[in-house]
Design a protein around this motif. Structure first.
Motif, short mmCIF file in Angstrom:
data_model
loop_
_atom_site.label_atom_id
_atom_site.label_comp_id
_atom_site.label_asym_id
_atom_site.label_seq_id
_atom_site.Cartn_x
_atom_site.Cartn_y
_atom_site.Cartn_z
N UNK A 149 0.85 -1.19 0.00
CA UNK A 149 0.00 0.00 0.00
C UNK A 149 0.88 1.23 0.00
N UNK A 150 0.57 2.12 -0.89
CA UNK A 150 1.31 3.39 -0.94
C UNK A 150 0.68 4.35 0.05
N UNK A 151 1.53 4.99 0.85
CA UNK A 151 0.98 5.96 1.79
C UNK A 151 0.52 7.19 1.00
N UNK A 152 -0.61 7.71 1.38
CA UNK A 152 -1.16 8.87 0.71
C UNK A 152 -1.10 10.06 1.66
N UNK A 153 -0.45 11.13 1.25
CA UNK A 153 -0.37 12.29 2.14
C UNK A 153 -1.75 12.91 2.34
N UNK A 154 -1.96 13.49 3.49
CA UNK A 154 -3.21 14.18 3.76
C UNK A 154 -3.26 15.45 2.93
N UNK A 155 -4.45 15.83 2.51
CA UNK A 155 -4.58 17.08 1.76
C UNK A 155 -5.82 17.81 2.24
N UNK A 156 -5.76 19.08 2.10
CA UNK A 156 -6.86 19.93 2.56
C UNK A 156 -8.03 19.85 1.58
N UNK A 157 -9.23 19.95 2.10
CA UNK A 157 -10.43 20.01 1.27
C UNK A 157 -11.21 21.25 1.64
N UNK A 158 -11.91 21.80 0.68
CA UNK A 158 -12.71 23.00 0.95
C UNK A 158 -14.01 22.61 1.64
#
Length: 161
Positions: free
Chosen positions: A149-158
């Motif tokens: 599994x590739x780690x997915x960075x957190x990202x901001x959402x509106x």
């Protein structure tokens, strides 16, 4: 059979069981991380978890597929699809007479009321497997290792609105 060779057989079976439980543990940890592992989809893992929760000591589960489906919010087709790899891998066994509402977890997956019952069940299961009376749990054979599994960075959402 001499006691020494019997002890060696028990050690080999214990090693096999330890490796199997490590594989199952790795699969559960991978699932908890959001990935699908060992060829079992998320629904199959959730169904296996529901069966494990509902089992009596020794692995007998008295629940209809409709009850299990309802508990997990699965359609009939999804439940059948999820049950298929559990049966084909011998994690979940059905009685020969196909008794309604009865499933059995493989003795290597079942829980027991005491350590003594666990040890006795594992020994009995190994003997039954050796005699061809109980199928072994199977896992897919990979020619290459399954992808990690590739780690997915957190990202901001509106925010909506």
């Amino acid at each position: 059979m001499s006691q020494a060779s019997g002890s060696a057989g028990n050690v080999r079976r214990a090693f096999h069981l330890t490796a199997l439980m490590q594989d199952v543990g790795d699969t559960m940890l991978t699932l908890a991380g959001g990935a699908v592992s060992a060829g079992l989809g998320r629904a199959a893992m959730e169904l296996l978890s529901a069966l494990i929760e509902r089992q009596e000591p020794g692995g007998e589960v008295n629940a209809s597929q409709a009850e299990l489906r309802s508990r997990l919010g699965l359609s009939r087709n999804s439940a059948n699809t999820a049950m298929s790899p559990l049966g084909s891998r011998n994690l979940v066994l059905r009685p020969k007479d196909r008794t309604y509402r009865t499933y059995y977890l493989h003795p290597y997956v079942a829980s027991y009321a005491s350590q003594e019952e666990l040890e006795e069940a594992i020994e009995d299961a190994a003997e039954h497997m050796e005699a061809g009376e109980l199928p072994e749990i199977t896992a897919p054979l990979y020619e290459t290792a399954p992808p990690k599994r590739q780690s997915q960075p957190l990202r901001a959402v509106r925010a909506a609105g």
